[in-house]
Write a protein that holds these residues in place. Structure first.
Motif, PDB file in Angstrom:
ATOM      1  N   PRO A  87      -8.833  29.967  43.857  1.00 15.73           N
ATOM      2  CA  PRO A  87      -8.164  30.589  42.707  1.00 15.73           C
ATOM      3  C   PRO A  87      -9.116  30.804  41.539  1.00 15.73           C
ATOM      4  CG  PRO A  87      -7.666  28.264  42.799  1.00 15.73           C
ATOM      5  CD  PRO A  87      -8.482  28.553  44.028  1.00 15.73           C
ATOM      6  N   GLY A  88      -8.618  31.557  40.551  1.00 14.61           N
ATOM      7  CA  GLY A  88      -9.352  31.720  39.305  1.00 14.61           C
ATOM      8  C   GLY A  88     -10.307  32.883  39.250  1.00 14.61           C
ATOM      9  N   ALA A  89     -10.272  33.776  40.250  1.00 16.11           N
ATOM     10  CA  ALA A  89     -11.203  34.903  40.251  1.00 16.11           C
ATOM     11  C   ALA A  89     -10.746  35.991  39.290  1.00 16.11           C
ATOM     12  CB  ALA A  89     -11.316  35.486  41.654  1.00 16.11           C
ATOM     13  N   THR A  90     -11.701  36.721  38.737  1.00  8.51           N
ATOM     14  CA  THR A  90     -11.381  37.894  37.930  1.00  8.51           C
ATOM     15  C   THR A  90     -11.052  39.054  38.877  1.00  8.51           C
ATOM     16  OG1 THR A  90     -13.641  38.736  37.883  1.00  8.51           O
ATOM     17  CG2 THR A  90     -13.015  37.126  36.180  1.00  8.51           C
ATOM     18  N   PRO A  91     -10.355  40.097  38.385  1.00 10.94           N
ATOM     19  CA  PRO A  91     -10.099  41.262  39.227  1.00 10.94           C
ATOM     20  C   PRO A  91     -11.374  41.887  39.789  1.00 10.94           C
ATOM     21  CG  PRO A  91      -8.700  41.331  37.290  1.00 10.94           C
ATOM     22  CD  PRO A  91      -9.656  40.186  37.090  1.00 10.94           C
ATOM     23  N   THR A  92     -12.454  41.862  38.996  1.00 10.00           N
ATOM     24  CA  THR A  92     -13.715  42.432  39.478  1.00 10.00           C
ATOM     25  C   THR A  92     -14.271  41.639  40.649  1.00 10.00           C
ATOM     26  OG1 THR A  92     -14.239  43.299  37.284  1.00 10.00           O
ATOM     27  CG2 THR A  92     -16.076  43.046  38.827  1.00 10.00           C
ATOM     28  N   GLU A  93     -14.233  40.316  40.541  1.00  6.54           N
ATOM     29  CA  GLU A  93     -14.744  39.472  41.636  1.00  6.54           C
ATOM     30  C   GLU A  93     -13.915  39.665  42.898  1.00  6.54           C
ATOM     31  OE1 GLU A  93     -16.497  35.772  38.929  1.00  6.54           O
ATOM     32  OE2 GLU A  93     -14.400  35.792  39.578  1.00  6.54           O
ATOM     33  N   ALA A  94     -12.601  39.738  42.736  1.00  4.68           N
ATOM     34  CA  ALA A  94     -11.737  39.941  43.899  1.00  4.68           C
ATOM     35  C   ALA A  94     -11.979  41.310  44.520  1.00  4.68           C
ATOM     36  CB  ALA A  94     -10.273  39.794  43.491  1.00  4.68           C
ATOM     37  N   ALA A  95     -12.167  42.337  43.673  1.00  2.00           N
ATOM     38  CA  ALA A  95     -12.410  43.682  44.184  1.00  2.00           C
ATOM     39  C   ALA A  95     -13.745  43.753  44.917  1.00  2.00           C
ATOM     40  CB  ALA A  95     -12.376  44.689  43.034  1.00  2.00           C
ATOM     41  N   ARG A  96     -14.768  43.086  44.379  1.00  2.00           N
ATOM     42  CA  ARG A  96     -16.080  43.080  45.040  1.00  2.00           C
ATOM     43  C   ARG A  96     -15.964  42.404  46.406  1.00  2.00           C
ATOM     44  NH1 ARG A  96     -21.670  42.983  43.950  1.00  2.00           N
ATOM     45  NH2 ARG A  96     -22.643  42.898  46.006  1.00  2.00           N
ATOM     46  N   TRP A  97     -15.235  41.303  46.468  1.00  2.00           N
ATOM     47  CA  TRP A  97     -15.034  40.605  47.743  1.00  2.00           C
ATOM     48  C   TRP A  97     -14.323  41.510  48.748  1.00  2.00           C
ATOM     49  CZ3 TRP A  97     -10.177  39.352  49.822  1.00  2.00           C
ATOM     50  CH2 TRP A  97     -10.197  38.532  50.959  1.00  2.00           C
ATOM     51  N   ALA A  98     -13.304  42.251  48.289  1.00  2.00           N
ATOM     52  CA  ALA A  98     -12.565  43.141  49.186  1.00  2.00           C
ATOM     53  C   ALA A  98     -13.445  44.301  49.657  1.00  2.00           C
ATOM     54  CB  ALA A  98     -11.315  43.666  48.490  1.00  2.00           C
ATOM     55  N   LEU A  99     -14.289  44.836  48.748  1.00  2.00           N
ATOM     56  CA  LEU A  99     -15.180  45.923  49.143  1.00  2.00           C
ATOM     57  C   LEU A  99     -16.170  45.481  50.209  1.00  2.00           C
ATOM     58  CD1 LEU A  99     -16.002  47.737  45.778  1.00  2.00           C
ATOM     59  CD2 LEU A  99     -14.840  48.701  47.759  1.00  2.00           C
ATOM     60  N   ASP A 126      -7.274  55.282  41.360  1.00  2.00           N
ATOM     61  CA  ASP A 126      -6.207  54.712  40.537  1.00  2.00           C
ATOM     62  C   ASP A 126      -5.049  54.228  41.405  1.00  2.00           C
ATOM     63  OD1 ASP A 126      -7.515  55.101  38.158  1.00  2.00           O
ATOM     64  OD2 ASP A 126      -6.540  57.010  37.693  1.00  2.00           O
ATOM     65  N   TRP A 127      -4.701  55.023  42.397  1.00  2.00           N
ATOM     66  CA  TRP A 127      -3.596  54.641  43.291  1.00  2.00           C
ATOM     67  C   TRP A 127      -3.956  53.380  44.073  1.00  2.00           C
ATOM     68  CZ3 TRP A 127      -2.624  53.579  48.328  1.00  2.00           C
ATOM     69  CH2 TRP A 127      -1.288  53.553  48.722  1.00  2.00           C
ATOM     70  N   GLU A 128      -5.171  53.337  44.607  1.00  2.00           N
ATOM     71  CA  GLU A 128      -5.574  52.180  45.405  1.00  2.00           C
ATOM     72  C   GLU A 128      -5.596  50.903  44.571  1.00  2.00           C
ATOM     73  OE1 GLU A 128      -8.437  54.086  48.861  1.00  2.00           O
ATOM     74  OE2 GLU A 128      -9.292  53.619  46.906  1.00  2.00           O
ATOM     75  N   VAL A 129      -6.159  50.989  43.378  1.00  2.00           N
ATOM     76  CA  VAL A 129      -6.217  49.795  42.531  1.00  2.00           C
ATOM     77  C   VAL A 129      -4.813  49.336  42.157  1.00  2.00           C
ATOM     78  CG1 VAL A 129      -6.927  48.921  40.275  1.00  2.00           C
ATOM     79  CG2 VAL A 129      -8.530  50.264  41.650  1.00  2.00           C
ATOM     80  N   GLY A 130      -3.964  50.281  41.771  1.00  2.00           N
ATOM     81  CA  GLY A 130      -2.603  49.916  41.402  1.00  2.00           C
ATOM     82  C   GLY A 130      -1.828  49.289  42.546  1.00  2.00           C
ATOM     83  N   ALA A 131      -2.040  49.815  43.752  1.00  2.00           N
ATOM     84  CA  ALA A 131      -1.280  49.331  44.904  1.00  2.00           C
ATOM     85  C   ALA A 131      -1.868  48.060  45.511  1.00  2.00           C
ATOM     86  CB  ALA A 131      -1.216  50.428  45.972  1.00  2.00           C
ATOM     87  N   LEU A 132      -3.189  47.892  45.426  1.00  2.00           N
ATOM     88  CA  LEU A 132      -3.849  46.847  46.210  1.00  2.00           C
ATOM     89  C   LEU A 132      -4.380  45.672  45.408  1.00  2.00           C
ATOM     90  CD1 LEU A 132      -5.890  49.120  48.656  1.00  2.00           C
ATOM     91  CD2 LEU A 132      -3.742  47.944  49.108  1.00  2.00           C
ATOM     92  N   ILE A 133      -4.513  45.793  44.095  1.00  2.00           N
ATOM     93  CA  ILE A 133      -5.192  44.729  43.364  1.00  2.00           C
ATOM     94  C   ILE A 133      -4.453  43.393  43.486  1.00  2.00           C
ATOM     95  CG2 ILE A 133      -4.099  45.237  41.145  1.00  2.00           C
ATOM     96  CD1 ILE A 133      -7.727  44.091  41.784  1.00  2.00           C
ATOM     97  N   GLN A 134      -3.127  43.409  43.446  1.00  2.00           N
ATOM     98  CA  GLN A 134      -2.389  42.147  43.547  1.00  2.00           C
ATOM     99  C   GLN A 134      -2.555  41.489  44.913  1.00  2.00           C
ATOM    100  OE1 GLN A 134       1.701  42.232  42.224  1.00  2.00           O
ATOM    101  NE2 GLN A 134       2.166  40.238  43.110  1.00  2.00           N
ATOM    102  N   PRO A 135      -2.330  42.220  46.044  1.00  2.00           N
ATOM    103  CA  PRO A 135      -2.561  41.558  47.325  1.00  2.00           C
ATOM    104  C   PRO A 135      -4.014  41.130  47.545  1.00  2.00           C
ATOM    105  CG  PRO A 135      -2.036  43.883  47.640  1.00  2.00           C
ATOM    106  CD  PRO A 135      -1.721  43.557  46.222  1.00  2.00           C
ATOM    107  N   ILE A 136      -4.969  41.889  46.974  1.00  2.00           N
ATOM    108  CA  ILE A 136      -6.377  41.500  47.098  1.00  2.00           C
ATOM    109  C   ILE A 136      -6.631  40.194  46.362  1.00  2.00           C
ATOM    110  CG2 ILE A 136      -8.697  42.098  46.286  1.00  2.00           C
ATOM    111  CD1 ILE A 136      -8.093  44.999  47.061  1.00  2.00           C
ATOM    112  N   GLU A 137      -6.100  40.081  45.140  1.00  2.00           N
ATOM    113  CA  GLU A 137      -6.286  38.845  44.377  1.00  2.00           C
ATOM    114  C   GLU A 137      -5.629  37.660  45.080  1.00  2.00           C
ATOM    115  OE1 GLU A 137      -6.659  40.041  39.709  1.00  2.00           O
ATOM    116  OE2 GLU A 137      -4.684  40.302  40.616  1.00  2.00           O
TER     117      GLU A 137
END
Length: 328
Positions: free
Chosen positions: A118-130, A98-109
């Motif tokens: 542009p235009g990626a969903t949070p899931t797509e951006a998170a998969r790319w970051a992983l 929860d902490w990681e997603v809250g802190a990192l989702i915006q810079p990851i996107e």
């Protein structure tokens, strides 16, 4: 284990975890050598919901459940103890995630948009970051776990040198809380309250670690910590007041210290000193440290001075005479 609570269900799981969900709970349990009831208890204890007879599990679930089953089969732990260990892992990882997603989702996107488009969903951006950084996060996680494990074993050894019971030891317990947090919650926006709590916990954690203590838990507007010696706990309390109470951008704090025998179990501490430290904060003035007589007796008189306060009733402890403390 698969996180069966992600929005969007199996598609999101498959995207983030990279596993095909082809197995039922019965399939996983059979391959791990456990009953379905035991497997489901493990999933619930890890913090995941049951999925009935759905094909909601993967080979990764088999591997994780089998690892627990093997430790039980080898006799290292019984099933109830395995549940306790798994519960600790689940709670810790849920909070970290929860902490990681809250802190990192915006810079990851933002990085994904700059790098891929542009235009990626949070899931797509998170998969790319992983895919790009996941192994580095895992390296840090494993390093932190092994280092804290080594420190925990060292603490057990030191306790056994003093006491035959490895779960019981004498510590100084500290409780620090934010003054007027309820009123602040009504005045500030949810975002500002979240930022305040995050800064409070981070600063307290830094001070506690710097003075050889251990942060046991954060309660939002309060932190519970322990030190092996009273002077270290007092130094911790001084540091918290310096970085929180003396910062005009932060609220005031109150800190109570109590010393005595505590039980250490599952990463938490229990015993009268824990409750007393909490009670002492209720009579502390803003940006002051209040202690009990056991703590006062362990502080060097050439470095600190104590002054008794008027006796007063404290819930669960009767009438007590707390003390104030400051550097000489």
């Amino acid at each position: 284990m698969s996180d069966q609570t992600l929005p969007g269900g199996a598609d999101h799981e498959r995207t983030l975890l990279g596993h095909d969900l082809t197995l039922t709970a019965a399939d996983v349990a059979a391959r791990a050598g456990l009953s379905v009831r035991q497997a489901r208890r493990l999933w619930r204890t890890l913090g995941f919901p049951e999925r009935g007879d759905e094909r909601a599990f993967s080979e990764a679930d088999v591997e994780a459940i089998s690892a627990v089953a093997d430790m039980v089969s080898d006799g290292l732990v019984d099933f109830d103890l395995a549940l306790n260990v798994v519960r600790g892992a689940g709670l810790s990882m849920a909070r970290l995630a929860d902490w990681e997603v809250g802190a990192l989702i915006q810079p990851i996107e933002e990085m994904f948009a700059d790098t891929v488009g542009p235009g990626a969903t949070p899931t797509e951006a998170a998969r790319w970051a992983l895919e790009k950084y996941g192994d580095r996060f895992e390296t840090v996680l494993l390093y932190a776990w092994r280092s804290h494990l080594a420190a925990a074993v060292a603490r057990i050894e030191s306790m056994r040198a003093i006491d035959a019971d490895p779960h019981t030891t004498d510590l100084t317990v500290g409780f620090a809380d934010i003054v007027g947090f309820t009123a602040l919650s009504n005045e500030l926006t949810r975002e500002k309250i979240g930022d305040l709590v995050e800064v409070f916990e981070a600063r307290c954690g830094d001070v506690i670690a710097a003075n050889g203590g251990r942060l046991i838990k954060s309660l939002g507007d309060a932190v519970l910590f322990v030190n092996e010696d009273a002077l270290g706990a007092f130094a911790t309390a001084e540091g918290i007041i310096k970085v929180i109470g003396r910062d005009k951008r932060m609220p005031d704090v109150r800190i109570g210290l109590a010393t005595g025998s505590v039980v250490m179990r599952l990463g938490d501490v229990f015993g009268p000193p824990v409750n007393l430290a909490s009670r002492l904060t209720q009579v502390a003035r803003r940006n002051r440290v209040i202690i009990d007589h056991d703590t006062a007796g362990r502080l060097p008189s050439d470095q600190v001075e104590t002054r008794p306060l008027p006796a007063r009733p404290m819930r669960g402890f009767g009438v007590m005479e707390p003390l104030t403390v400051r550097r000489v």
